[in-house]
Design an enzyme around this catalytic site. Structure first.
Site, PDB file in Angstrom:
ATOM      1  N   HIS A  69       0.835  -1.208   0.000  1.00  0.00           N
ATOM      2  CA  HIS A  69       0.000   0.000   0.000  1.00  0.00           C
ATOM      3  C   HIS A  69       0.861   1.245   0.000  1.00  0.00           C
ATOM      4  O   HIS A  69       0.425   2.328  -0.363  1.00  0.00           O
ATOM      5  CB  HIS A  69      -0.960   0.012   1.202  1.00  0.00           C
ATOM      6  N   ARG A  70       2.103   1.090   0.457  1.00  0.00           N
ATOM      7  CA  ARG A  70       3.112   2.141   0.314  1.00  0.00           C
ATOM      8  C   ARG A  70       4.323   1.474  -0.329  1.00  0.00           C
ATOM      9  O   ARG A  70       4.641   0.332   0.001  1.00  0.00           O
ATOM     10  CB  ARG A  70       3.539   2.680   1.670  1.00  0.00           C
ATOM     11  N   LYS A  74       9.489  -2.903   2.378  1.00  0.00           N
ATOM     12  CA  LYS A  74      10.793  -2.822   3.044  1.00  0.00           C
ATOM     13  C   LYS A  74      10.961  -3.952   4.052  1.00  0.00           C
ATOM     14  O   LYS A  74      10.013  -4.341   4.727  1.00  0.00           O
ATOM     15  CB  LYS A  74      10.855  -1.467   3.770  1.00  0.00           C
ATOM     16  N   LYS A  98       5.173  -2.613  11.727  1.00  0.00           N
ATOM     17  CA  LYS A  98       6.279  -1.813  12.274  1.00  0.00           C
ATOM     18  C   LYS A  98       6.359  -0.452  11.578  1.00  0.00           C
ATOM     19  O   LYS A  98       6.430   0.590  12.221  1.00  0.00           O
ATOM     20  CB  LYS A  98       7.576  -2.603  12.006  1.00  0.00           C
ATOM     21  N   ASP A 103       5.476   5.435  11.619  1.00  0.00           N
ATOM     22  CA  ASP A 103       5.278   6.393  10.529  1.00  0.00           C
ATOM     23  C   ASP A 103       6.404   6.401   9.511  1.00  0.00           C
ATOM     24  O   ASP A 103       6.910   7.472   9.136  1.00  0.00           O
ATOM     25  CB  ASP A 103       5.090   7.806  11.101  1.00  0.00           C
ATOM     26  N   LYS A 110      10.030  -9.177   3.580  1.00  0.00           N
ATOM     27  CA  LYS A 110      11.134  -9.844   4.279  1.00  0.00           C
ATOM     28  C   LYS A 110      11.681 -10.935   3.385  1.00  0.00           C
ATOM     29  O   LYS A 110      10.957 -11.502   2.567  1.00  0.00           O
ATOM     30  CB  LYS A 110      10.621 -10.482   5.575  1.00  0.00           C
ATOM     31  N   SER A 367      16.851   3.013   8.200  1.00  0.00           N
ATOM     32  CA  SER A 367      16.872   2.592   6.789  1.00  0.00           C
ATOM     33  C   SER A 367      16.115   3.619   5.931  1.00  0.00           C
ATOM     34  O   SER A 367      16.511   3.923   4.805  1.00  0.00           O
ATOM     35  CB  SER A 367      16.197   1.234   6.613  1.00  0.00           C
TER      36      SER A 367
END
Ligand code: GLU
Length: 474
Positions: A69-70, A74, A98, A103, A110, A367
């Site tokens: 969704h974003r 990551k 997380k 935010d 993963k 990160s």
């Protein structure tokens, strides 16, 4: 078979799903949305040969995208002998929550490769890592825009350096190639402070906890971190940095350190940096001077202490040992160290738990800074540092001229010091950890049905993700 035994009869993924289900139920979220939130968007499995000492060896790995969704999605890549698809999916889901809690505008992903890195030479590890990277890129599971790996268990800056170089060679025209991986060596586009970030984040989470006397009281504790008795499980990158900073900067007492080959105990407090050096020198924690040695390292988790920090791996606190845990507060530096059933037992006993999805988010926060730095192509602080120094000097001159008093040198230095990249990364990390914990407390306080920080953290995360799914459609 390389997979781990299931803790409490639930797989890691089921354990995470149960926790999320409870949050979804409390929120009264529509069932379809709940299912959409929980499901893993896609999983890639690859098996590939690499020639090792003249013989082809087959390696198997995964990259799971829990949410997009974003973008980019990551999350780290772990190299371990026991990794499996269930674990990778559970960890990808944790990454989604997380990022939402702290935010960071990323989806969750993963990766994992079945391998025991200690059995291979550096050249072999490089060949294996580069080949795995090519598989990920080839199948659309790695790029600065869509999916960005990072270090995790068994990987670090060295592997990230190989990965980014592999990407660069395949896409020499991609001006943003450095953003394809985070946790890189500083000389190759890494950001200062990334290596220590997860451990530093655990320290900042605990500091924020101790800024709230009501919360401290809930855990049956009082005062500050000073002299608190802490037990650390796992002295890897995360556990080491958390323990070291808590010891030297907050005056906490690290009374026990558990590693896979035993634990050491010293109620007066261990010097963490010396323990680390000893392990590096001898290859084992056994025989460390001035400490009692426990051959069964699991016993250390059950010793009397104020704070327990499991910083190794998932499923170490189960319904078997949970009743014996004496810590009043547990800070989950690892992902998933407490099983669902153990979590319920600990809650009943009033043990406060700072949950993984918040507590160990320092890594992905930094990160994010690294990725932003890579896309901006400029080091943090490069433009403004000297400007702020000059401003600071003008302020000192103005004060000294107006008062006719010379400021002490240390104060002048503090006022006129411009922030470097390290300072800015730490400040951004601190701010993110503080704000997120304040949100978690607020969420817990304002809903009677939310009894613990984990539930509050999940409710917060799910609200944000559901809003985003709702806005963009799913
Ligand atoms: N492996 C770390 C984690 O579990 C870091 C992930 C990242 O930086 O993308 O949070």
């Amino acid at each position: 078979m390389n997979s781990k035994p299931e803790a409490d009869g639930l797989s890691f993924r089921e354990s995470v799903d149960h926790m999320v289900d409870n949050a979804i139920e409390i929120m009264g979220l529509e069932k379809g949305m709940g299912n959409a939130l929980k499901s893993c968007h896609s999983v890639l499995q690859v098996s590939f040969p690499v020639k090792i000492k003249g013989q082809a060896e087959i390696f198997t790995g995964w990259r799971a995208v829990h949410s997009d969704h974003r973008l980019p999605s990551k999350g780290g890549i772990r190299f371990a002998p026991y990794v499996d698809q269930d674990e990778v999916e559970a960890l990808a889901a944790l990454m989604t929550y997380k990022c939402a809690i702290v935010d960071v505008p990323f989806g969750g992903s993963k990766g994992g490769l079945i391998i025991d890195p200690s059995k291979y030479s550096t050249d072999e590890m490089e060949a294996i890592t580069r080949r795995f990277t090519r598989e990920l890129i080839d199948k659309g599971y790695m790029s600065p825009a869509k999916n960005v790996p990072a270090p995790d268990l068994g990987t670090g800056p060295r592997e990230m350096g190989w990965m980014v170089d592999t990407y660069r060679r395949l896409f020499p025209d991609d001006i943003n190639y450095l953003g394809s991986v985070t946790g890189k060596p500083v000389e190759h586009g890494g950001v200062r402070g990334r290596k220590e970030a997860t451990g530093r984040g655990v320290q900042y989470a605990l500091r924020e906890f101790f800024r709230h006397p009501d919360e401290v009281h809930l855990a049956n504790l009082s005062g500050t971190l000073k002299d608190k008795r802490i037990i650390i499980q796992g002295l890897g990158n995360v556990g080491y940095h958390a323990a070291h900073f808590l010891e030297i900067e907050d005056g906490a007492r690290i009374i026990a350190i558990a590693e896979c080959d035993g634990a050491i105990v010293n109620l007066q407090g261990l010097v963490v940096a010396e323990v680390r050096q000893y392990i590096d020198r001898t290859g084992s924690i056994k025989g460390y001077p001035n400490a009692e040695y426990l051959a069964n390292s699991a016993e250390a988790l059950e010793l009397d202490c104020d704070i327990l920090i499991p910083a190794a791996m998932e499923g170490v606190i189960t319904n078997k040992n949970a009743p014996n845990i004496k810590a009043r507060l547990i800070a989950e530096a690892a992902n998933g160290p407490i099983t669902y059933n153990a979590d319920q037992l600990l809650q009943e006993r009033g043990v406060q738990i700072i949950p993984d999805a918040y507590c160990n988010a320092g890594g992905v926060i930094v990160s994010y800074f690294e990725w932003v730095r890579n896309l901006a192509h400029v080091r943090f602080g490069r433009m403004e540092r000297r400007f702020h120094e000059a401003k600071g000097r003008h302020i000192i001159t103005a004060i000294e001229q107006a008062t006719d008093v010379k400021l002490p040198d240390w104060l002048s230095d503090e006022i006129s010091r411009g922030a470097n990249e390290f300072d800015l990364v730490r400040s951004g990390l601190d701010d993110s950890m503080r704000l997120a914990f304040q949100d978690i407390i607020e969420c817990r306080r304002t809903n009677d049905r939310i009894k613990d920080y984990r539930m509050a953290a999940y409710v917060l995360a799910i609200k944000k993700i559901a809003r985003s799914y709702h806005d963009i459609g799913y």
